[in-house]
Structures are given as C-alpha cells and as structure tokens.
Design an enzyme around this catalytic site. Structure first.
Site, PDB file in Angstrom:
ATOM      1  N   ARG A 186      -0.917  42.180  43.208  1.00  0.00           N
ATOM      2  CA  ARG A 186       0.542  41.967  43.239  1.00  0.00           C
ATOM      3  C   ARG A 186       1.318  43.200  42.751  1.00  0.00           C
ATOM      4  O   ARG A 186       2.518  43.294  42.967  1.00  0.00           O
ATOM      5  CB  ARG A 186       0.955  40.696  42.500  1.00  0.00           C
ATOM      6  CG  ARG A 186       0.607  40.687  41.031  1.00  0.00           C
ATOM      7  CD  ARG A 186       1.016  39.383  40.354  1.00  0.00           C
ATOM      8  NE  ARG A 186       2.450  39.299  40.163  1.00  0.00           N
ATOM      9  CZ  ARG A 186       3.264  38.496  40.828  1.00  0.00           C
ATOM     10  NH1 ARG A 186       2.796  37.675  41.735  1.00  0.00           N
ATOM     11  NH2 ARG A 186       4.550  38.511  40.589  1.00  0.00           N
TER      12      ARG A 186
ATOM     13  N   PRO B 229     -17.075  37.420  28.493  1.00  0.00           N
ATOM     14  CA  PRO B 229     -16.338  37.017  27.286  1.00  0.00           C
ATOM     15  C   PRO B 229     -16.401  38.084  26.185  1.00  0.00           C
ATOM     16  O   PRO B 229     -15.587  38.076  25.268  1.00  0.00           O
ATOM     17  CB  PRO B 229     -17.055  35.743  26.827  1.00  0.00           C
ATOM     18  CG  PRO B 229     -17.915  35.308  27.963  1.00  0.00           C
ATOM     19  CD  PRO B 229     -18.186  36.516  28.795  1.00  0.00           C
TER      20      PRO B 229
ATOM     21  N   ASP C  78       8.664  40.796  36.856  1.00  0.00           N
ATOM     22  CA  ASP C  78       7.722  39.820  36.308  1.00  0.00           C
ATOM     23  C   ASP C  78       7.850  39.713  34.806  1.00  0.00           C
ATOM     24  O   ASP C  78       8.154  40.683  34.120  1.00  0.00           O
ATOM     25  CB  ASP C  78       6.276  40.234  36.617  1.00  0.00           C
ATOM     26  CG  ASP C  78       5.846  39.831  38.017  1.00  0.00           C
ATOM     27  OD1 ASP C  78       6.597  39.084  38.669  1.00  0.00           O
ATOM     28  OD2 ASP C  78       4.767  40.273  38.432  1.00  0.00           O
TER      29      ASP C  78
ATOM     30  N   GLU D 227     -26.967  32.786  32.231  1.00  0.00           N
ATOM     31  CA  GLU D 227     -26.595  33.072  30.839  1.00  0.00           C
ATOM     32  C   GLU D 227     -26.074  34.490  30.669  1.00  0.00           C
ATOM     33  O   GLU D 227     -25.495  34.825  29.638  1.00  0.00           O
ATOM     34  CB  GLU D 227     -27.783  32.819  29.904  1.00  0.00           C
ATOM     35  CG  GLU D 227     -28.191  31.358  29.804  1.00  0.00           C
ATOM     36  CD  GLU D 227     -26.993  30.424  29.602  1.00  0.00           C
ATOM     37  OE1 GLU D 227     -26.252  30.613  28.619  1.00  0.00           O
ATOM     38  OE2 GLU D 227     -26.803  29.511  30.426  1.00  0.00           O
TER      39      GLU D 227
HETATM   40  C1  4H7 Z   1     -21.080  37.590  31.540  1.00  0.00           C
HETATM   41  C2  4H7 Z   1     -21.845  37.185  30.458  1.00  0.00           C
HETATM   42  C3  4H7 Z   1     -16.019  35.892  31.725  1.00  0.00           C
HETATM   43  C4  4H7 Z   1     -20.419  36.655  32.332  1.00  0.00           C
HETATM   44  C5  4H7 Z   1     -21.965  35.828  30.186  1.00  0.00           C
HETATM   45  C6  4H7 Z   1     -17.215  35.408  32.223  1.00  0.00           C
HETATM   46  C7  4H7 Z   1     -15.756  33.880  30.498  1.00  0.00           C
HETATM   47  C8  4H7 Z   1     -15.288  35.120  30.854  1.00  0.00           C
HETATM   48  C9  4H7 Z   1     -20.548  35.288  32.075  1.00  0.00           C
HETATM   49  C10 4H7 Z   1     -21.311  34.889  30.981  1.00  0.00           C
HETATM   50  C11 4H7 Z   1     -17.631  34.142  31.814  1.00  0.00           C
HETATM   51  C12 4H7 Z   1     -13.983  35.634  30.331  1.00  0.00           C
HETATM   52  C13 4H7 Z   1     -22.496  32.849  31.416  1.00  0.00           C
HETATM   53  C14 4H7 Z   1     -21.306  33.137  29.311  1.00  0.00           C
HETATM   54  C15 4H7 Z   1     -22.378  31.349  31.274  1.00  0.00           C
HETATM   55  C16 4H7 Z   1     -21.237  31.643  29.193  1.00  0.00           C
HETATM   56  C17 4H7 Z   1     -22.238  29.530  29.750  1.00  0.00           C
HETATM   57  C18 4H7 Z   1     -19.829  34.308  32.961  1.00  0.00           C
HETATM   58  N1  4H7 Z   1     -16.900  33.415  30.958  1.00  0.00           N
HETATM   59  N2  4H7 Z   1     -21.453  33.527  30.686  1.00  0.00           N
HETATM   60  N3  4H7 Z   1     -22.339  30.974  29.876  1.00  0.00           N
HETATM   61  N4  4H7 Z   1     -13.497  35.055  29.256  1.00  0.00           N
HETATM   62  N5  4H7 Z   1     -18.837  33.591  32.220  1.00  0.00           N
HETATM   63  O1  4H7 Z   1     -13.428  36.565  30.874  1.00  0.00           O
END
Ligand code: 4H7
Length: 250
Positions: free
Chosen positions: A160, A95, A175, A122
């Site tokens: 794709r 994220p 697309d 996490e």
């Molecule tokens: C890396 C770090 C990508 C990957 C933290 C991955 C959303 C996206 C993850 C996390 C992802 C995206 C671990 C953060 C679980 C949240 C509850 C895997 N989430 N997580 N935690 N937006 N989660 O691309």
C-alpha cells in the site's frame, strides 16, 4: 523497476487473500509489484518430498529441514541476481524478530526486492541461519501456527506504500501512523444516526477548521490510548495547543 516480492512457503494458496483482493490485489494486477512463491517441497531431493523431521533432543512437533529451504533460498537469490538485485533483504517471520512498525514498513517499501520466509511446524533448523544472512521480523507478541499470515501482513503494509497503490484521493501519507499518530474518528451519512449527530465542523466546509479538528482528535486519542507514541516525538506549538483544547474549540 517493479519491486519483486518472493515468498518461501509450504502454503502458497493462503496468499490468495493478499493477491486476489483489495488494494494489494489491484496493485499486483496493475503490475506495481510482482509476488512469486517458492514451495520448499519442490526443492526436496527424496522420493517422499520430505520438508520436516523430528527435533534432535526430543520434544513435541517437527522441525523444518534446512536443505529444502537452503535450496529454495539459493534459487531465489540466483533469479534476483540475474534481475540485477545483488543483496536482497531476506526476512524470516518469527515471534523472536524485531517488531514491525510503520518506519520499518516504509524502509521495506523502498527495497527493489524482498524475500520472505514463512516457517511452519516448531521452527526451522538453526543451521539455515548460519548459511544465509536472514533478518527476523515479528508482527506482534503472540503465537501463530505459521509465518504465512505475518508475511501477508508485511506485504499488505508494504504494497500500500508503493506509488500508485492507493487512489490519489486517499494517500498513504494520510494513514494513521504516517505521522506517528492514531487516526481521527470518521463520519458519513446520515448526519444524525439514532439521535447521534456527526460533529458540525465536518459539515462546515471550513477546510482549515476540519484539519485542525482532525489533528486535535488524533493527538488527544494518541495521548489517551498510546502515550508511548508521543514520547519519541517533538510536538509543534500548534500540536501542544490542540492537545489541551477543549472539545468544540479551535
Ligand atoms: C518461526 C519460528 C511469526 C515461525 C517459530 C510466526 C508468530 C509470528 C513460526 C514459529 C509465528 C509473529 C511455529 C512458533 C509454531 C509457534 C506453535 C510460525 N508466530 N512458530 N509454534 N508474531 N509462527 O510474527
């Protein structure tokens, strides 16, 4: 050379959705690309095959150990080097990453190899990122339980784009987003459905008029729903004219 996509994941079985079905499944079956999986558990050195531990400083959840991921990454790099790929892009789905868009997808599709790291728990011990130059990519501003679905999103969008992945009837150039616009509406049989007529122009056989109608729909939709997409884009004289054309004109 066939592009090679490598996914480091504790859940390789999730990727059956990508590798077994649809456009991506067919592309892999036809050897337009290769997808290989690396399970960090296979790179553990203890009897319990431990891949996670409690966070220093306390708090909820677990953190992925650096060592199994480091060894898995090093193994992938060794294989790629042997295959002639010197500096593969290493991508952590997170994220915190740069937002994926069609421009980035097209860049990634031009790479001879990609290494995707799908995290769980996490997150990953930060020291992994001190040992390897890893880019972070996010598929959108929301939280998922793991990086597997984002890795599949990246790979589906990339695959794709590969030459031959789409039937020559449809092309990646057609697309939505290929030209930075939203897609036009689509219609098929019957011509009248529950009293709703398909637009007459689509049945006219006038291909230039159909192309103009579709472009106008795309432009008007983009302005209405995603005006941000038009901001960084210079519109041609035709596009400007179509944007303000009333329905049924042009
Ligand atoms: C890396 C770090 C990508 C990957 C933290 C991955 C959303 C996206 C993850 C996390 C992802 C995206 C671990 C953060 C679980 C949240 C509850 C895997 N989430 N997580 N935690 N937006 N989660 O691309």
């Amino acid at each position: 050379m066939t592009p090679g996509y490598h996914v480091i994941t504790l859940f390789p079985e999730m990727f059956a959705a990508l590798t077994g079905s649809g456009v991506s499944g067919r592309a892999i079956r036809n050897e337009l690309c290769r997808v290989r999986f690396w399970d960090p558990r296979d790179f553990t050195l203890d009897n319990y095959r431990t891949v996670d531990d409690r966070p220093f400083g306390g708090g909820p959840g677990m953190v992925m150990l650096a060592e199994p991921l480091d060894l898995a990454l090093t193994a992938v790099k060794t294989v790629l080097r042997r295959e002639g790929v010197k500096q593969p892009r290493l991508i952590h789905l997170s994220p915190q990453g740069r937002r994926l868009d069609q421009r980035l997808v097209e860049q990634l599709a031009a790479e001879p190899a990609l290494v995707l790291l799908a995290g769980r728990y996490e997150g990953i011990d930060e020291r992994l990122f001190a040992r390897h130059a890893i880019e972070e990519i996010s598929v959108g501003d929301y939280v998922l339980s793991g990086g597997e679905l984002p890795a599949m999103v990246v790979l589906d969008a990339v695959i794709r784009q590969l030459p031959g992945a789409l039937g020559h009837a449809d092309s990646a150039k057609e697309d939505s987003f290929a030209d930075g616009l939203l897609d036009c509406p689509h219609y098929t049989r019957p011509e009248t459905y529950l009293g709703l007529d398909a637009p007459a122009v689509l049945k006219s056989g006038d291909h230039a008029a159909i192309a103009r109608w579709r472009l106008r729909q795309s432009l008007q939709r983009t302005r209405a729903r995603r005006p941000d997409l038009l901001e960084g884009r210079t519109l041609s004289a035709l596009e400007l004219e179509l944007l303000d054309a009333p329905d049924g004109v042009s």
